[in-house]
Design an enzyme around this catalytic site. Structure first.
Site, mmCIF file in Angstrom:
data_model
loop_
_atom_site.group_PDB
_atom_site.id
_atom_site.type_symbol
_atom_site.label_atom_id
_atom_site.label_comp_id
_atom_site.label_asym_id
_atom_site.label_seq_id
_atom_site.Cartn_x
_atom_site.Cartn_y
_atom_site.Cartn_z
ATOM 1 N N ASP A 47 0.825 -1.223 0.000
ATOM 2 C CA ASP A 47 0.000 0.000 0.000
ATOM 3 C C ASP A 47 0.855 1.268 0.000
ATOM 4 O O ASP A 47 0.661 2.174 0.822
ATOM 5 C CB ASP A 47 -0.932 0.019 1.216
ATOM 6 C CG ASP A 47 -1.753 -1.249 1.368
ATOM 7 O OD1 ASP A 47 -1.915 -1.970 0.380
ATOM 8 O OD2 ASP A 47 -2.228 -1.511 2.487
ATOM 9 N N GLU A 227 -11.182 -1.006 -4.596
ATOM 10 C CA GLU A 227 -10.629 -0.391 -3.397
ATOM 11 C C GLU A 227 -9.467 0.526 -3.761
ATOM 12 O O GLU A 227 -9.094 0.660 -4.934
ATOM 13 C CB GLU A 227 -10.176 -1.456 -2.389
ATOM 14 C CG GLU A 227 -9.017 -2.325 -2.858
ATOM 15 C CD GLU A 227 -8.614 -3.367 -1.817
ATOM 16 O OE1 GLU A 227 -9.368 -3.593 -0.865
ATOM 17 O OE2 GLU A 227 -7.521 -3.963 -1.976
#
Length: 495
Positions: A47, A227
């Site tokens: 991430d 997402e």
């Protein structure tokens, strides 16, 4: 005959000694080339988020680093910059477990970190049904300093449901907040992209609006998921790039929506989903589960880049094997982004435009002597390890070949757990550099923080040795040495 045997023995001994000396010598670092290679962070790089600020620094965050910020002079050197742990999750409460996907933004004169967390269940694990997005605030000019204040949850009071991966867009005087959520709280299952306005960086001012849900086959690998939304603006268009399918699948990939910049961004009809992925795995190049990206630009602002994570092998899922990688983004004739194909590891890629010439030297590849040693028991080091000087006289030495007679900045990445500033002797070509190298404390916990100690030196073209020597019994951990060439425009005539 006895004389001949003694002569041969002496020659043999000299040869063995010479070989031993050669094996202890540091490897010569080749001339700097205007390239970088992936991965930037070989593990625990999930991430990844990068923010280019007006102070000339890039700020990088990743899920696996806790609430830590990396500060780098260059985009290609994101993970070799200073690392500062800026905040820790509380021991109890709605944001006390499982921090995910932190993002650093500078808004309205302050710094904000948006992140995902959840509450603690009775057994100590995180509650999957209570994941929400939260925000921290800091009014310091430098986000690695000052005090971070917990400003609580960012949410729509009328739809306070499961939410992760919050991000912010500044556009036409408005703040927009986008995230991945669900129609209501449930374990597993479909995730969608939502958007709302903010009245200020911590307060949602409209009800959420659904912009995207998984509809194409490439969005449903493992679990139907949209997402990690990210915004990108160019030539009158706004692109919302998202990650599709489940991170545990090799099919994790990027897709995107687009809208005209003058559209009502809260109107779902203003957005168009592109029918094919923007970016996906490349088994040929050893990149699987490519997703959860962020965007930035080169130092001179002429190029777009994407930082993303990928696994180096198939089937590695959502764990610590995810690597942080950097890829240039091109543009199609119709104005849409083109991220290309993930590059293979260790392939030389051109440096982002405007980056200075540099040499990057790992400490584990240097020559260690007088008791200094190489280790890799800590975390978040670059390369394959680091060097440790545990006592006075222990030395770490690099050999490098420089291509010009100029001034150079020497940046030593280090960790010092002592409460005092430690002083190292610094030598260039065996000669002491006046003042040595001062290493202030970084943190009391091993490798929670890394700092940079810098010196400027004048060096001629050719081969040089650079060494540091401990002067006390305090352990000093040296991760790397980066040498930056100062442009001739800042020095006068070249030599």
């Amino acid at each position: 005959m006895a004389m001949k045997r003694r002569t041969m023995a002496i020659v043999y001994s000299i040869l063995i000694a010479a070989l031993a000396v050669a094996s202890a010598s540091p490897a010569l670092a080749a001339n700097a080339t205007p390239t970088y290679s992936n991965p930037l962070k070989p593990e625990r790089g999930a991430d990844p988020w990068v923010y280019k600020h007006t102070d000339g620094y890039y700020y990088y965050m990743t899920t696996a680093g806790g609430v830590s910020i990396w500060k780098s002079k260059t985009l290609s050197g994101l993970t070799s910059g200073e690392k500062t742990e800026v905040w820790t999750l509380p021991s109890a409460g709605p944001n006390s477990r499982e921090m995910w996907a932190p993002e650093l933004h500078y808004l309205e004169g302050k710094w904000y970190i948006y992140y995902t967390a959840t509450d603690r269940r009775p057994n100590g694990t995180g509650d999957p049904l209570k994941r929400r997005t939260f925000v921290l605030e800091n009014d310091s000019p430098d986000p690695t300093k000052g005090t971070w204040i917990d400003r609580g949850q960012v949410f729509d009071p009328d739809n306070d449901y499961w939410a992760i991966d919050g991000t912010v867009l500044e556009h036409n005087g408005e703040l927009y907040f986008a995230w991945s959520g669900k129609p209501y709280d449930y374990a597993g299952g479909e995730q969608r992209i939502y958007i709302a306005t903010l009245s200020d960086p911590v307060t949602m001012s409209s009800n959420r609006v659904e912009l995207s849900r998984p509809t194409y086959d490439w969005e449903t690998g493992g679990t139907p998921i949209n997402e990690a939304p990210q915004f990108l603006k160019r030539d009158g268009n706004i692109f919302l790039v998202f990650s599709a399918s489940h991170c545990s699948s090799d099919e994790y990939k990027l897709g995107f929506l687009s809208a005209p910049e003058d559209a009502d961004l809260l109107n779902p009809e203003a957005w168009t989903k592109h029918p094919t992925p923007l970016f996906q795995q490349s088994p040929e190049n050893g990149a699987y589960g490519t997703g959860h990206n962020s965007f930035t630009t080169s130092p001179d602002g002429t190029e777009n880049y994407m930082v993303y994570h990928a696994n180096p092998e198939s089937g590695q899922g959502c764990g610590q094997f995810r690597q942080t990688r950097l890829q240039k983004v091109e543009w199609n004739p119709d104005g849409t982004p083109n991220a290309g194909v993930p590059t293979a590891d260790s392939v030389d890629l051109p440096l982002p435009s405007g980056e200075p010439v540099k040499w990057f030297l790992e400490a584990e590849a240097a020559a260690v002597s007088n008791g200094a040693e190489v280790s890799k028991t800590a975390l978040h080091y670059t390369g394959t390890g680091y060097a440790v000087a545990n006592g006075a006289g222990e030395t770490i030495e690099w050999t490098v070949e420089l291509d010009k007679h100029r001034n150079y900045i020497l940046d030593f990445r280090y960790s010092n757990l002592a409460s005092t500033t430690e002083q190292l002797e610094l030598r260039v070509d065996g000669e002491l550099v006046l003042g040595g190298l001062a290493l202030p404390q970084t943190a009391t916990r091993l490798w929670a923080d890394y700092k940079l100690a810098s010196r400027e030196v004048r060096l001629k073209k050719g081969v040089h040795t650079i060494s540091v020597t401990a002067t006390s019994g305090t352990p000093i951990y040296i991760d790397s040495l980066t040498i930056y060439q100062i442009p001739p425009s800042e020095l006068g005539d070249d030599h």
